[in-house]
Each structure stands twice: as structure tokens, then as C-alpha cells.
Write a protein that holds these residues in place. Structure first.
Motif, PDB file in Angstrom:
ATOM      1  N   SER A 355     -10.347  -3.011   1.603  1.00 21.32           N
ATOM      2  CA  SER A 355      -9.167  -2.739   0.801  1.00 21.32           C
ATOM      3  C   SER A 355      -9.073  -3.713  -0.363  1.00 21.32           C
ATOM      4  N   THR A 356      -8.631  -3.207  -1.503  1.00 18.01           N
ATOM      5  CA  THR A 356      -8.344  -4.043  -2.660  1.00 18.01           C
ATOM      6  C   THR A 356      -6.945  -4.627  -2.515  1.00 18.01           C
ATOM      7  N   ILE A 357      -6.593  -5.494  -3.455  1.00 21.34           N
ATOM      8  CA  ILE A 357      -5.235  -6.044  -3.454  1.00 21.34           C
ATOM      9  C   ILE A 357      -4.220  -4.926  -3.597  1.00 21.34           C
ATOM     10  N   THR A 358      -4.518  -3.958  -4.453  1.00 21.78           N
ATOM     11  CA  THR A 358      -3.604  -2.830  -4.635  1.00 21.78           C
ATOM     12  C   THR A 358      -3.439  -2.048  -3.343  1.00 21.78           C
ATOM     13  N   GLN A 359      -4.517  -1.790  -2.642  1.00 21.01           N
ATOM     14  CA  GLN A 359      -4.440  -1.042  -1.387  1.00 21.01           C
ATOM     15  C   GLN A 359      -3.647  -1.811  -0.334  1.00 21.01           C
ATOM     16  N   GLN A 360      -3.880  -3.114  -0.238  1.00 22.93           N
ATOM     17  CA  GLN A 360      -3.120  -3.905   0.732  1.00 22.93           C
ATOM     18  C   GLN A 360      -1.637  -3.906   0.392  1.00 22.93           C
ATOM     19  N   MET A 361      -1.319  -4.022  -0.896  1.00 25.82           N
ATOM     20  CA  MET A 361       0.078  -3.995  -1.298  1.00 25.82           C
ATOM     21  C   MET A 361       0.720  -2.660  -0.965  1.00 25.82           C
ATOM     22  N   VAL A 362       0.012  -1.570  -1.256  1.00 21.30           N
ATOM     23  CA  VAL A 362       0.541  -0.234  -0.981  1.00 21.30           C
ATOM     24  C   VAL A 362       0.808  -0.070   0.513  1.00 21.30           C
ATOM     25  N   ARG A 363      -0.121  -0.541   1.332  1.00 23.50           N
ATOM     26  CA  ARG A 363       0.029  -0.390   2.773  1.00 23.50           C
ATOM     27  C   ARG A 363       1.209  -1.186   3.313  1.00 23.50           C
ATOM     28  N   ASN A 364       1.472  -2.353   2.755  1.00 20.45           N
ATOM     29  CA  ASN A 364       2.545  -3.205   3.254  1.00 20.45           C
ATOM     30  C   ASN A 364       3.882  -2.974   2.567  1.00 20.45           C
ATOM     31  N   TYR A 365       3.863  -2.381   1.390  1.00 22.42           N
ATOM     32  CA  TYR A 365       5.077  -2.286   0.571  1.00 22.42           C
ATOM     33  C   TYR A 365       5.785  -0.947   0.714  1.00 22.42           C
ATOM     34  N   TYR A 366       5.029   0.137   0.680  1.00 22.44           N
ATOM     35  CA  TYR A 366       5.633   1.470   0.669  1.00 22.44           C
ATOM     36  C   TYR A 366       5.834   2.004   2.077  1.00 22.44           C
ATOM     37  N   SER A 367       6.905   2.752   2.235  1.00 20.80           N
ATOM     38  CA  SER A 367       7.149   3.430   3.504  1.00 20.80           C
ATOM     39  C   SER A 367       6.254   4.662   3.596  1.00 20.80           C
ATOM     40  N   GLY A 368       6.024   5.109   4.810  1.00 19.18           N
ATOM     41  CA  GLY A 368       5.191   6.291   5.007  1.00 19.18           C
ATOM     42  C   GLY A 368       3.725   5.992   5.155  1.00 19.18           C
ATOM     43  N   LEU A 369       3.331   4.723   4.931  1.00 21.74           N
ATOM     44  CA  LEU A 369       1.932   4.329   5.128  1.00 21.74           C
ATOM     45  C   LEU A 369       1.897   3.373   6.309  1.00 21.74           C
ATOM     46  N   SER A 370       1.522   3.881   7.449  1.00 19.41           N
ATOM     47  CA  SER A 370       1.534   3.096   8.672  1.00 19.41           C
ATOM     48  C   SER A 370       0.360   2.142   8.693  1.00 19.41           C
ATOM     49  N   GLN A 371       0.360   1.280   9.712  1.00 18.41           N
ATOM     50  CA  GLN A 371      -0.758   0.361   9.924  1.00 18.41           C
ATOM     51  C   GLN A 371      -1.850   0.984  10.776  1.00 18.41           C
ATOM     52  N   GLU A 372      -1.722   2.264  11.063  1.00 23.22           N
ATOM     53  CA  GLU A 372      -2.734   2.954  11.865  1.00 23.22           C
ATOM     54  C   GLU A 372      -4.086   2.910  11.170  1.00 23.22           C
ATOM     55  N   ARG A 373      -5.131   2.667  11.942  1.00 22.80           N
ATOM     56  CA  ARG A 373      -6.478   2.606  11.378  1.00 22.80           C
ATOM     57  C   ARG A 373      -7.157   3.951  11.590  1.00 22.80           C
ATOM     58  N   SER A 374      -7.088   4.809  10.577  1.00 20.28           N
ATOM     59  CA  SER A 374      -7.672   6.140  10.679  1.00 20.28           C
ATOM     60  C   SER A 374      -8.129   6.581   9.303  1.00 20.28           C
ATOM     61  N   ILE A 375      -8.968   7.621   9.283  1.00 21.63           N
ATOM     62  CA  ILE A 375      -9.493   8.135   8.021  1.00 21.63           C
ATOM     63  C   ILE A 375      -8.370   8.729   7.184  1.00 21.63           C
ATOM     64  N   PHE A 376      -7.460   9.466   7.800  1.00 16.71           N
ATOM     65  CA  PHE A 376      -6.408  10.141   7.039  1.00 16.71           C
ATOM     66  C   PHE A 376      -5.440   9.132   6.419  1.00 16.71           C
ATOM     67  N   ARG A 377      -5.115   8.096   7.181  1.00 17.37           N
ATOM     68  CA  ARG A 377      -4.245   7.072   6.605  1.00 17.37           C
ATOM     69  C   ARG A 377      -4.946   6.364   5.448  1.00 17.37           C
ATOM     70  N   LYS A 378      -6.258   6.119   5.611  1.00 13.39           N
ATOM     71  CA  LYS A 378      -7.021   5.454   4.558  1.00 13.39           C
ATOM     72  C   LYS A 378      -7.095   6.335   3.315  1.00 13.39           C
ATOM     73  N   LEU A 379      -7.276   7.660   3.493  1.00 14.05           N
ATOM     74  CA  LEU A 379      -7.344   8.561   2.354  1.00 14.05           C
ATOM     75  C   LEU A 379      -6.017   8.578   1.606  1.00 14.05           C
ATOM     76  N   LYS A 380      -4.922   8.627   2.333  1.00 14.62           N
ATOM     77  CA  LYS A 380      -3.608   8.611   1.691  1.00 14.62           C
ATOM     78  C   LYS A 380      -3.394   7.299   0.956  1.00 14.62           C
ATOM     79  N   GLU A 381      -3.830   6.211   1.560  1.00 16.28           N
ATOM     80  CA  GLU A 381      -3.721   4.902   0.918  1.00 16.28           C
ATOM     81  C   GLU A 381      -4.498   4.865  -0.396  1.00 16.28           C
ATOM     82  N   VAL A 382      -5.682   5.463  -0.405  1.00 17.39           N
ATOM     83  CA  VAL A 382      -6.501   5.492  -1.618  1.00 17.39           C
ATOM     84  C   VAL A 382      -5.790   6.259  -2.726  1.00 17.39           C
ATOM     85  N   MET A 383      -5.244   7.433  -2.392  1.00 14.35           N
ATOM     86  CA  MET A 383      -4.577   8.250  -3.410  1.00 14.35           C
ATOM     87  C   MET A 383      -3.364   7.533  -3.987  1.00 14.35           C
TER      88      MET A 383
END
Length: 943
Positions: A355-383
Motif C-alpha cells: 500500500s502507498t501512503i494514499t492507500q493507507q490513509m484511505v483505509r484508515n480515514y474513510y468509512s466503508g473500507l474495512s480492515q479485512e484482508r481480501s481482494i475485493f477490499r483491496k480493489l475498492k481501496e485502489v479505486m
């Protein structure tokens, strides 16, 4: 053309030569005659013979045609015939010696070029009588035009333009061929007809000059004929191979196209969340006592958001160096890292970050992005990261990142971390401190407490960050070399952890991380509701029992630990971890360990019973027992005769237990102890399991391990792993109860027999100070050599408790417990009894099962030293000691009513009765736990 054709033309033209032509030819230089006789590109395959001498030139020389008709007469002054002006070249002329300073191309460019007006030098070769029709008549040189007789280039025709076709006059020679397919001949590669015409040598010189210029790229007016090699076709790929290459290329293109389309659709359909993760900043972790209502402690998230201008620039540079060196230029996503994470997940391997700094920020800052480790969560995080990177500037992203990321020490955000680690604000962090905090992001726990064991790894990570800052030119190499590793301040514990609270919370977190799937990030984010197994009344009772009995002035390096376990499920219901968590953070209940002493003997007893030994079987207690050069003694130097297993347990006879261990083998003892929860690494440390004194407790244990092991005896041979977590409720309000499966480690008969033997320890043996007046209790004392550690481990059917007092630093130093003596049957037993009296108050009274392999029939006589006292019997002993009897053999007497009194209650148990056990100092200090309990021991097959 053929040689015959050339000769015919020469003869025909010679017949019509004008008067004086022979004389001019005769007086011309042979080289000039040879050069003038050769037109460009008209050589034969074989060179002609050399020309005849000058006197015969008039007969054989070729007439010069119309060009030679214009030859001026001989000079009147010299009588010599002036030489004919040289003919024009295709590219440039040869400058005259007296005009070498001028560029010949400048003079050539003064004359217009036209292919419709061929030069006079080519005239004899263009008017070929063998052709079908006459060529256009050449234009004669105008004698009236100004001429410079000393410049030979003035006699040449103008150079043709690039668009002119120089080979048009010759195409009639090849009527059956396509003009486009006529191969052009490089003049420099053609064999010259030096002897055909008088002017051949001159043409050769001009052609050589043309070839040299063509090799240099050609002049502006004539690029020169193309090379014959240019027309050679290149070899192509094999048809079959080319077909597969084309198919593969199309397939790759199609797949790429579909991937781009799918990515575009996903990007379009993924919105940027409109809300922040409030739970990450506002929720707390709440720990409860076992009732689920009484709050043990509330842990809040330590976060203090600040603006980017309040964060030092070195912090930003260090974080970029540690986490995402392309942060300022990337689109918010690391495609290589994301692909690696996708691949790891798809192939079933451990999920990786990337994960980049932007991806880590998105995961920790925005609601709707869980800490679950899965492909679908990662794809949503990327978008979302791509969209945020497009809509927000890098400074905004950096600010949110630094306010949400976890740095360890329960510190969320850079301001909280700066205060926790270095007692400064974020704006005052220097480069060394900034690099330290940036390095902590990857693995916060080691950085939270830098020790001599982990400092090398922590410092290596810190230097990696500093090196990245140098590579990014944020620091010079000299500045980096001057930096010193910043040692953080000692972590300050909050007052909420004062007393026993810190010990309870710390061991609960340890279990959450190691056994319940909750990591540091989950704990730091908060929102968890954790119910522990600790019962508040019993916790209070444990503290009171210690403070009421242990001397207040006991040296600080001496620690006391207490752990109480429910045998039916393994729940730790109470503990005493130390005087105060804020003063001595290491728990003396779970963390510290000491030699078990004779508290290890019940494990030997159980292994022997499982192997077929009976409680009524006897072993010699004579002392000293020599094993090699080592003498094993009993406590206080006593020597016994033959003792059965009940007697040797009650009186803690060392020599009898060593002989028992040698008979059954240490490997069976190890297997039993391991099945009761003592890790193998502790049992085998320093080769303890290979020594003869192994049954005497030279392995290290903790109070929690001892309480759990003895609980298996109370629970009729079923062992439950001690644990402190009862249930966990996550952020989604779903409760997960902890299930702890029991394991049968010994038969019910073995548990009953061992319990009966340990009952006698409390009733009339070394542990009478632990006797409970309202119910039966069983247990075993433990005292190591020199009194460096003292123990009492005991239980009732519903509760097992272990109390240990030992050194925390110098493990072999004798304890100072004044005014009490350093024996397990004294102060530890007193603490145990007071705690258990409170813990069992109001508890149902249950009795232990009767022994199975004890028939009460044998009675033994023994002679400790010289006092001729009677050995404790196997049943009620109402006999009077017999003077002089020292056989150590059974008397054969049987008590009339064995159930009326407890065994071993003779009138005079001898000097050994009530004495405590001892343990030798062999076996070393042991090792830390690290191995889970092993498999059940073999049942054995007899003695």
C-alpha cells in the motif's frame, strides 16, 4: 554493348574525322586520350590493350566528333596545338592547378542543367547507328560564350537535377525490361575501358571523384546512383512462426483491452466515501470482569490531530522515505505492490501489503473500507485511492495520514507519538526523531520498548529511513552521518493501570494477540468489548492475602506470585502479579519463573501411577544417595527406610523420588509434565531432563503454569489450558465466546490416587499450614536448595491455586522472609490458606474421590538416623514405636478400621514428619516458555 559494336563505331567515326584530328590526338597526353575516350559507366568486362605509340595515334584514335571539330588551331607563338577542353563530369570537375583556391562546385552551379541538352562528351556514345532511331542531336559548344581557358570545368555540361533520369538514353538498349527493375551501376565499381578512347583516363578520374562524393552522401544536385545492395530483399520470418506470433499478439491485446474495460467500469462505479471513520477515533476498548458488567478498565485512543503546518518537514520526508518514496509523483497507487497483494491472495499465500501512503490513509480515514484482508477490499481501496489522488492534493493526503496512522504505545497520530516517545510536539521533531517514528509505522511493537535484544533490528530500520532521506536529497551525507540513534523516553503508564489492573490488562492483551486473532492495530482502533475471566472479589482476596501475610519490608527483588484457576474450564479467576504494575511491570504470576522444587514431584507421581506403580509400592528413602560423584540428601539430612508413594509424597523424601524416577524413566516424567501445560523448552533447558535429580524440580515454572497443572488433578485427570479471556464483542456488536477444550492427560484412578497422596501433605505432612477447616484440600510444598524459591500448590475440587515466592534477579540467592523461615510450608502456605478461605466461602463442599491402588494393609518400620522411631504407616498407625526395629520391612499388621482415621497419623511420625522438602541445585535456571503442551503420556505397563 559488345566489343565488335564498339569497334565498328570507332571505324565508322574514324572515316569521317575532320582534318587535323589525327595530329591533335597524336600530340595529346596518353592519359588524357584514355580518359576522354571513356564515357561514364560504359566500360567492358575486360580492359583493352594499351594504346599504340604517339606516332600511330592518327590511325587508331577515335574521332572526337562534333566536340573535336571545335578544337582551336595551334598557337602561333608556340606552334603547339592547345589541348582539348575536358568534358563535363556528372557531379563536379577537377580544378586547375593555378585555380585551386576556388570551389569547382561554385562554377558548375553557374551553368543550368538540362537532360534535354546532353553534353558534347557523351555525343559519340548517344548516336549509336545500331539503335532503331537517332538520338536528339547534341547542342554544340558555343564558342562565342565567354570561356576561361584555364578552368577545365567550363567545358563540362551542367549537372543534372535530382529529378532527372540519367539512364533514360540507355533504356532503349533494354526494350524487354521494366525500367523500374533496371539495376543501376555504381560507376566506382565498373571496369573502365582505358584503351578504347583517347579520353578514357580523364573520365576515370572524374568518375573516381564522383564515387568519393557519393560515398559522403552526395551533393545537393545529384544524390548518385543507389547501391545495388539496397535492392536486395530482406529474409522474412517463417510463415508458421509468424502466424503464431500474430495470434499471440492479438490474444494479448484482447486481454489487455478487456482488463482496461473492466478497470474503467470498476473505477466509474466506485464512489469516494463521504464520511470519516468515527469509530477509529472515538470508540474505546472496554475490559470487564467476569460478570460482564463491572468495568475493569476503559482504554481510549490516544490521538491529537494537528494541521500539516504544525508538523515538522523532516517528519514528512522521513515518512515518505519509510513508506512510499514515490508519494509526490505517483497516482496514489502502487500497481506493482497492488498486483503482488492480489497475487498473494489469489494463490492462497500470506496476504501482502503493497500500500502507498494514499492507500493507507484511505483505509484508515474513510468509512466503508474495512480492515479485512481480501481482494475485493483491496480493489475498492485502489479505486478510491486513485480518485482521492485526483481530487485532493498531496499535502491534504499527508496531513490525514499523519493524524490517523498508528505509531505504537497506544499513540495514534504524529502529535500523540511525539509526546509519547520524545516528550516534544510534532513541530519540534528533529530528523533523527522523525526517522525513528517513521520507522515505527511498519512494526510499532518493537519500537515501543527498545531493549538490548531488539535494538539492533530497530536501529537497522532507522538507518534505512535515514538512507532514503539522503537519496531523496532531504539530508546530505554529512548530516546523516552526524545523526545519533534517538533512544525514546521510558513509556509512561497511565494511572488506570495502577495496582493489579495493568497486570490483568497486559495478560489479556497478550492472549488476544497470540490466541484470539486480535492484533495491535485492532486493539489500537478500539471499539472492542472484552470480558475477562477475573472475578473481582477473588482479585481483592488475593491482594489482601498477600498484603496481610508478606512482610512489608521484603526486599524488592523478591517477588510473590499467585494464580487461581477454575479446574472445570481453565479460567484464571484471580492473580497477584506484583506490588504495582506502574512500579514493576513484569508479572510474577505469568511472566517470572523459578525452579519448582518439590512442587514438581506430583508430576513424577502421576507418571509412575500411569506406568502401573501403585500407591502401596515402596521405595527406599535412605540417604545419602550417591549418583556418580553427587550425593543426594533428604531435607534436614533425614534418612528413611522403605516408604510407599503416600509416605514419600507426604514427607517429600528426595531419595525415594529419585529412585522412583530412575525406575520409570525421566522421559515419562517429561511427557506427563508437558501434558499438564509445562512447555518442553522449560523442561529440557540446560539438559535438566537428563539428570538424576530431575524429579526434584530443577525445571523452571510460573505460578500460572503450576495452578493449571494441579487443576488437572482436581478435575479428575482432565486438563484445560489456563486462559483469561471469556468473550469478545467487536465493532459490529457480535459476541464471540471463547471455547476451551479439555484434554484428558491421566486416568481418573491416577488423579484420585495422586490427590489422596497430596491430601496427606496438607493433613499431616509438610503443608499443614494450608489446612482448610471446612473442607478437604490437597497440595504440595516446594523449596529449592538454599531457599531461593518457595512454593505451595494446592486445590479443592472447584479451585486450584499456586503461590510462589522467588528471586527476580539473582535466582540462586536465598530468600529473606524474616520473621518466617524460607520453606514452602510456611509463608506460601499461609497466603494460600487465607486466599482459599475467602474464595471458597459459600462454595459447595465437595469431597475428593477415594484412592484406587491403596489398600491400607502394609505398615512399615523405618529408622531415621539413630532414633529408632516408627515409620508412618499406610493406614491408621496407633502402634507404639518399637525400639530396635530397623528392618524397613512390612510388619504384616492390618488396622481394624482403616476408614476411621487418615493414614500417616501415628503417634510419633519421627523426625521426618512435618519437615519440608529440599531440592538440589542441579539443572540450571531453565528457560522461558515457548512450546505448547504435548501429547498424552503412554499408560505404561507396570514396574
Amino acid at each position: 554493348m559488345s566489343e565488335n559494336g564498339d569497334d565498328a563505331r570507332i571505324e565508322a567515326q574514324g572515316d569521317t574525322a575532320p582534318p587535323g584530328a589525327a595530329e591533335n590526338a597524336a600530340t595529346a597526353d596518353p592519359a588524357e586520350r584514355s580518359a576522354a575516350a571513356r564515357p561514364d559507366g560504359a566500360g567492358d568486362d575486360e580492359p583493352e590493350p594499351a594504346p599504340e605509340p604517339a606516332e600511330n595515334a592518327g590511325e587508331d584514335a577515335e574521332p572526337a566528333g562534333d566536340a573535336q571539330d571545335e578544337t582551336p588551331p595551334a598557337s602561333a607563338e608556340t606552334g603547339e596545338t592547345p589541348a582539348a577542353e575536358p568534358t563535363a563530369s556528372r557531379q563536379e570537375s577537377v580544378p586547375a592547378p593555378d585555380d585551386a583556391g576556388e570551389d569547382p562546385l561554385d562554377k558548375v552551379e553557374d551553368t543550368p542543367s538540362s537532360l534535354d541538352e546532353p553534353t558534347s562528351a557523351y555525343t559519340p556514345f548517344l548516336d549509336d547507328p545500331d539503335e532503331d532511331g537517332p538520338h536528339e542531336a547534341p547542342r554544340p559548344v558555343d564558342q562565342d560564350e565567354p570561356q576561361e581557358s584555364d578552368d577545365p570545368t567550363r567545358a563540362f555540361a551542367p549537372l543534372p537535377d535530382e529529378s532527372d533520369d540519367l539512364y533514360a538514353p540507355f533504356r532503349d538498349d533494354f526494350p524487354d525490361e521494366d525500367p523500374a527493375e533496371v539495376t543501376r551501376i555504381d560507376p566506382a565499381e565498373v571496369t573502365r575501358m582505358d584503351t578504347v578512347l583517347p579520353t578514357t583516363a580523364a573520365f576515370a578520374a572524374v568518375a573516381a571523384s564522383d564515387g568519393a562524393d557519393g560515398a559522403d552522401g552526395g551533393g545537393p544536385s545529384d544524390p548518385g546512383p543507389p547501391s545495388s545492395s539496397a535492392a536486395s530483399p530482406q529474409p522474412g520470418l517463417p510463415r508458421k512462426r509468424g502466424r503464431w506470433v500474430r495470434r499471440l499478439s492479438w490474444s494479448v491485446l484482447v486481454l489487455l483491452g478487456l482488463g482496461v474495460i473492466a478497470f474503467a467500469i470498476a473505477y466509474k462505479l466506485t464512489p469516494v466515501p463521504e464520511t470519516q471513520q468515527l469509530s477509529a477515533r472515538e470508540q474505546l476498548n472496554v475490559f470487564y470482569y467476569s460478570d460482564g458488567k463491572t468495568v475493569l478498565v476503559e482504554e481510549g485512543t490516544n490521538r491529537r490531530p494537528v494541521d500539516l503546518v504544525e508538523i515538522s518537514l523532516p517528519v514528512q520526508e522521513a515518512v515518505i522515505s519509510a513508506e512510499n518514496r514515490s508519494f509526490r509523483t505517483d497516482p496514489g497507487v502502487s500497481f506493482s505492490g497492488t498486483f503482488r497483494a492480489f497475487w498473494s491472495t489469489a494463490t492462497g499465500k500470506q496476504v501482502q501489503g503493497g500500500s502507498t501512503i494514499t492507500q493507507q490513509m484511505v483505509r484508515n480515514y474513510y468509512s466503508g473500507l474495512s480492515q479485512e484482508r481480501s481482494i475485493f477490499r483491496k480493489l475498492k481501496e485502489v479505486m478510491v485511492s486513485l480518485k482521492v489522488s485526483q481530487s485532493r492534493d498531496k499535502d491534504w493526503i499527508m496531513e490525514q495520514y499523519l493524524n490517523t496512522i498508528y505509531f505504537g504505545r497506544q499513540s495514534y497520530g504524529i502529535q500523540a507519538a511525539a509526546q509519547s516517545y520524545f516528550k516534544v510536539d510534532a513541530k519540534d521533531l528533529d530528523p533523527a526523531q522523525s526517522a525513528f517514528l517513521a520507522a515505527a509505522i511498519q512494526q510499532p511493537t518493537p519500537f515501543s520498548k527498545v531493549t538490548k535484544d531488539n535494538r539492533a533490528a530497530v536501529e537497522e530500520r532507522w538507518r534505512y529511513v535515514v538512507k532514503g532521506m539522503v537519496e531523496a536529497k532531504d539530508l546530505t551525507q554529512a548530516e546523516a552521518d552526524a545523526l545519533k540513534f534517538p533512544v525514546p523516553v521510558k513509556e509512561k503508564q497511565k494511572n488506570i493501570y495502577r495496582g493489579q489492573v495493568g497486570y490483568m490488562v497486559n495478560i489479556a492483551k497478550k492472549e488476544l494477540r497470540e490466541q484470539r486473532g486480535i492484533d495491535d492495530e485492532d486493539l489500537a482502533l478500539g471499539g472492542l468489548r472484552i470480558v475477562t475471566t477475573f472475578r473481582k472479589p477473588l482479585m481483592d482476596a488475593a491482594v489482601k492475602a498477600v498484603t496481610d501475610n508478606v512482610p512489608a519490608d521484603m526486599p524488592k527483588e523478591q517477588r510473590i506470585g499467585l494464580t487461581s484457576v477454575d479446574p472445570s474450564n481453565g479460567e484464571v479467576v484471580a492473580m497477584y502479579g506484583g506490588r504495582d504494575y506502574l512500579k514493576e511491570a513484569m508479572s510474577s504470576s505469568f511472566g517470572l519463573k523459578a525452579q519448582a522444587g518439590s512442587g514438581f514431584k506430583p508430576f513424577v507421581l502421576a507418571a509412575a501411577l500411569e506406568s502401573g506403580v501403585r500407591l502401596s509400592d515402596t521405595y527406599s528413602g535412605a540417604a545419602p544417595l550417591m549418583v556418580g560423584n553427587h550425593a543426594i540428601e533428604n531435607s534436614s539430612g533425614h534418612s528413611y527406610g522403605y516408604l510407599n508413594l503416600v509416605q514419600m509424597t507426604r514427607d517429600s523424601a528426595n531419595t525415594a523420588y529419585v529412585r522412583l524416577g530412575q525406575e520409570i524413566g525421566n522421559d515419562k516424567v517429561t511427557a506427563m509434565a508437558e501434558s499438564l501445560g509445562i512447555p518442553e523448552s522449560q523442561l529440557t533447558a540446560n539438559g535438566a531432563d537428563t539428570t538424576a535429580v530431575y524429579p526434584l524440580g530443577v525445571a523452571d515454572v510460573s505460578p500460572a503454569q503450576q495452578a493449571g497443572a494441579y487443576a488437572a488433578f482436581a478435575n479428575e485427570g482432565v486438563w484445560y489450558k489456563p486462559h483469561v479471556i471469556k468473550s469478545i464483542t467487536g465493532r459490529k456488536k457480535v459476541e464471540r465466546k471463547v471455547k476451551n477444550e479439555g484434554v484428558r492427560v491421566m486416568s481418573k484412578d491416577t488423579a484420585a490416587d495422586a490427590t489422596y497422596a497430596m491430601e496427606q501433605v496438607v493433613n499431616s505432612g509438610t503443608g499443614t499450614a494450608a489446612n482448610l477447616y471446612d473442607r478437604d484440600a490437597a497440595g504440595k510444598t516446594g523449596t529449592t536448595d538454599g531457599g531461593a524459591a518457595v512454593w505451595f500448590n494446592g486445590y479443592v475440587p472447584q479451585l486450584s491455586t499456586s503461590v510462589g515466592i522467588f528471586q527476580s534477579k539473582n535466582l540462586s540467592k536465598s530468600l529473606d522472609l524474616s520473621p518466617y523461615s524460607a520453606y514452602g510450608g510456611v509463608l506460601p502456605a499461609m497466603v494460600w490458606r487465607q486466599y482459599m478461605e475467602t474464595a471458597t466461602a459459600g462454595m459447595e463442599v465437595k469431597e475428593f474421590p477415594d484412592p484406587v491402588t491403596y489398600d491400607y494393609t502394609p505398615q512399615y518400620q523405618y529408622n531415621p538416623d539413630d532414633d529408632n522411631t516408627t515409620s508412618p504407616g499406610n493406614g491408621p498407625d496407633t502402634s507404639t514405636p518399637t525400639d530396635g526395629e530397623n528392618s524397613g520391612e512390612p510388619t504384616g499388621e492390618t488396622p481394624e478400621d482403616p476408614d476411621q482415621t487418615d493414614p500417616g497419623t501415628g503417634e510419633d511420625p519421627g523426625e521426618g514428619d512435618g519437615g519440608d522438602d529440599g531440592a538440589v541445585d542441579d539443572g540450571g535456571d531453565g528457560a522461558e516458555p515457548g512450546v505448547e503442551p504435548g501429547a498424552e503420556p503412554d499408560a505404561g505397563g507396570g514396574r
